[in-house]
Scaffold this active site. Structure first.
Site, PDB file in Angstrom:
ATOM      1  N   TRP A 129       0.795  -1.225   0.000  1.00  0.00           N
ATOM      2  CA  TRP A 129       0.000   0.000   0.000  1.00  0.00           C
ATOM      3  C   TRP A 129       0.828   1.274   0.000  1.00  0.00           C
ATOM      4  O   TRP A 129       0.300   2.350  -0.274  1.00  0.00           O
ATOM      5  CB  TRP A 129      -0.892   0.026   1.255  1.00  0.00           C
ATOM      6  N   ASN A 130       2.122   1.218   0.320  1.00  0.00           N
ATOM      7  CA  ASN A 130       2.837   2.458   0.637  1.00  0.00           C
ATOM      8  C   ASN A 130       3.119   3.353  -0.573  1.00  0.00           C
ATOM      9  O   ASN A 130       3.196   4.570  -0.445  1.00  0.00           O
ATOM     10  CB  ASN A 130       4.140   2.155   1.399  1.00  0.00           C
ATOM     11  N   LYS A 153      -2.793  -8.436  -7.419  1.00  0.00           N
ATOM     12  CA  LYS A 153      -3.433  -8.512  -6.105  1.00  0.00           C
ATOM     13  C   LYS A 153      -2.842  -7.359  -5.301  1.00  0.00           C
ATOM     14  O   LYS A 153      -1.725  -7.459  -4.803  1.00  0.00           O
ATOM     15  CB  LYS A 153      -3.166  -9.858  -5.433  1.00  0.00           C
ATOM     16  N   SER A 156      -5.452  -4.452   0.215  1.00  0.00           N
ATOM     17  CA  SER A 156      -6.878  -4.154   0.321  1.00  0.00           C
ATOM     18  C   SER A 156      -7.142  -2.693   0.648  1.00  0.00           C
ATOM     19  O   SER A 156      -8.137  -2.117   0.203  1.00  0.00           O
ATOM     20  CB  SER A 156      -7.512  -5.048   1.393  1.00  0.00           C
ATOM     21  N   GLU A 227      10.779  -8.331  -3.209  1.00  0.00           N
ATOM     22  CA  GLU A 227      11.350  -7.126  -2.601  1.00  0.00           C
ATOM     23  C   GLU A 227      10.700  -6.997  -1.237  1.00  0.00           C
ATOM     24  O   GLU A 227       9.518  -6.681  -1.125  1.00  0.00           O
ATOM     25  CB  GLU A 227      11.058  -5.904  -3.484  1.00  0.00           C
ATOM     26  N   GLU A 355      12.931  -3.450  10.915  1.00  0.00           N
ATOM     27  CA  GLU A 355      12.530  -2.396   9.992  1.00  0.00           C
ATOM     28  C   GLU A 355      11.476  -1.517  10.654  1.00  0.00           C
ATOM     29  O   GLU A 355      10.364  -1.964  10.930  1.00  0.00           O
ATOM     30  CB  GLU A 355      11.965  -2.986   8.699  1.00  0.00           C
TER      31      GLU A 355
END
Length: 451
Positions: A129-130, A153, A156, A227, A355
């Site tokens: 999403w980022n 895909k 969401s 990734e 992270e």
């Protein structure tokens, strides 16, 4: 149903009916049928359509940007920049795909021998999403230019952006089936990978997601590119230009509200310049405009989801309990997280090892080059590292000692259409972008001809 919510105000944006098994099968069959036609098209034809996509992105930037911002909280100015970068990507591959994939003749004892690059077929992309547009575009543009077709895909939370992108490609003239959005949740991915129509998979996301996708694809003997994020270091040597380094490090950490795999998450400062650097760095971070993502002046917006902000807060608190010092920020209000700086960070702390996907910088000092190299490499991730110095020739000799997939000197790590993008370790494998990326989903075919 898949629901999208504005993370800034918590308001529902839209509900989407999920594709059932019949709808998924129809979409995959249509993609396969379209591939048989698309693979025969010329590079000139593909380029013309890709350039139309670039035109649509530029003509409708404001409309597309507001969709992106409302779905994931990205500051509106950065949403516009993302769309411009996507248009640039289209132009790059429109101009270079044919040369990247031309036959490579090899001098052998045969009459003629060469290597050709031919499309694999239907490629599945599982995207985060980022960067709702950029992550998808850097997959689908080279895939289409190589003669493949793609099914998506998407996350969401940005389903509206996914639907919009499919419409953009159709409006640009691509036949329906060249780029297909699947309105599905994560649970449906495994069976789609197992479907014989799907020939390869690319994923950008977390280690667990990558492991699951790679495991399923591996059991089916299908190619994958992963990734999986990063824990990039920013190394400021004692001879660095402080002003330039501060400016770059602020952008490297806090752009996109810190929600970037290539963000500089660990700031490593030579002990001789640490105090002066931190004084200016704190001032620069304090000056960042925080607020409504739809405001043109906002630099730090809201994190994409409240649970992600809670995870960042937990990493911060555990590190403070272990001895880190909170220099700036640290407050959370639902999905909003203040720009934060922790100093005195040691390599056993969560904000160093894991992270930190949000606006938090972990600061550590070092004494010499060897210690700097050791700290950078003391990570399971290996996406990229930035080095700041005025003695470029000296530091360039250190490049081979870093395990990461990219080393940037006096610049923040960034993706560029002409340069390969990807990492090592749990940052994943394979490469996107450049001629390396477009060849990832090609059959690299040996052709030998004798009289």
């Amino acid at each position: 149903m898949i629901q999208t919510i504005n993370p800034y105000n918590g308001q529902e944006l839209k509900k989407y009916q999920e594709d059932n098994s019949k709808a998924i099968e129809e979409k995959l069959n249509n993609a396969q049928d379209q591939f048989e036609q698309w693979r025969l098209t010329s590079y000139e034809h593909r380029s013309q359509l890709i350039l139309k996509v670039a035109d649509l992105l530029r003509q409708n930037t404001d409309d597309y940007a507001i969709k992106m911002t409302r779905e994931m909280g990205k500051p509106i100015a950065q949403s516009r920049s993302e769309l411009e970068k996507c248009a640039w990507l289209c132009e790059y591959y429109a101009a270079n795909a044919e040369s990247h994939l031309k036959n490579e003749y090899v001098d052998t004892d045969h009459f003629k021998s060469y290597v050709s690059y031919e499309p694999l077929g239907v490629v599945l992309a599982v995207m985060p999403w980022n960067y709702p547009f950029w992550q998808v575009m850097r997959f689908i543009v080279p895939a289409l230019m190589a003669g493949n077709v793609g099914v998506l895909k998407h996350a969401s939370s940005v389903m509206g952006s996914a639907v919009l992108m499919e419409d953009i490609f159709i409006d640009a003239g691509f036949p329906k089936g060249c780029f297909t959005n699947l309105v599905i949740g994560s649970k449906a991915v495994e069976n789609i990978i197992k479907n014989p129509i799907v020939k390869a998979v690319t994923l950008t996301g977390s280690k667990p997601a990558g492991s699951a996708v790679a495991g399923t694809a591996g059991s089916e003997i299908k190619k994958t590119v992963l990734e999986l994020g990063g824990n990039n270091a920013l190394v400021v040597f004692k001879d660095a230009d402080i002003e330039q380094s501060v400016e770059t490090c602020v952008a490297a950490r806090y752009q996109n509200t810190g929600q970037s795999c290539i963000a500089g998450k660990r700031l490593l400062l030579h002990e001789d310049i640490a105090d002066v650097f931190m004084e200016r760095f704190k001032t620069a971070v304090k000056d960042l405009k925080v607020g409504d993502p739809e405001n043109d002046e906002t630099y730090i917006g809201v994190m994409s989801r409240e649970d992600l902000a809670e995870e960042l807060e937990d990493l911060m608190n555990k590190s403070i309990e272990m001895g880190a010092t909170l220099e700036l920020g640290g407050k959370r209000d639902k999905a909003f997280f203040e720009p934060t700086i922790l100093t005195g960070v040691t390599k056993d702390m969560p904000v160093f090892k894991e992270e930190t996907f949000g606006p938090l910088m972990a600061v550590t000092t070092f004494k010499n080059e060897d210690e700097a190299v050791e700290l950078v490499n003391d990570s399971e991730f290996g996406l990229g590292v930035s080095l700041f110095t005025q003695d470029v020739e000296k530091v360039e000799k250190l490049v081979s000692r870093f395990d990461d997939g990219a080393v940037f000197v006096n610049a923040k790590v960034a993706s560029h259409p002409a340069l390969p993008f990807g990492g090592t370790g749990i940052s994943g494998y394979g490469r996107e972008l450049s001629h390396f990326g477009i060849r990832e989903f090609c059959n690299i075919k040996t052709v030998v001809i004798d009289k």
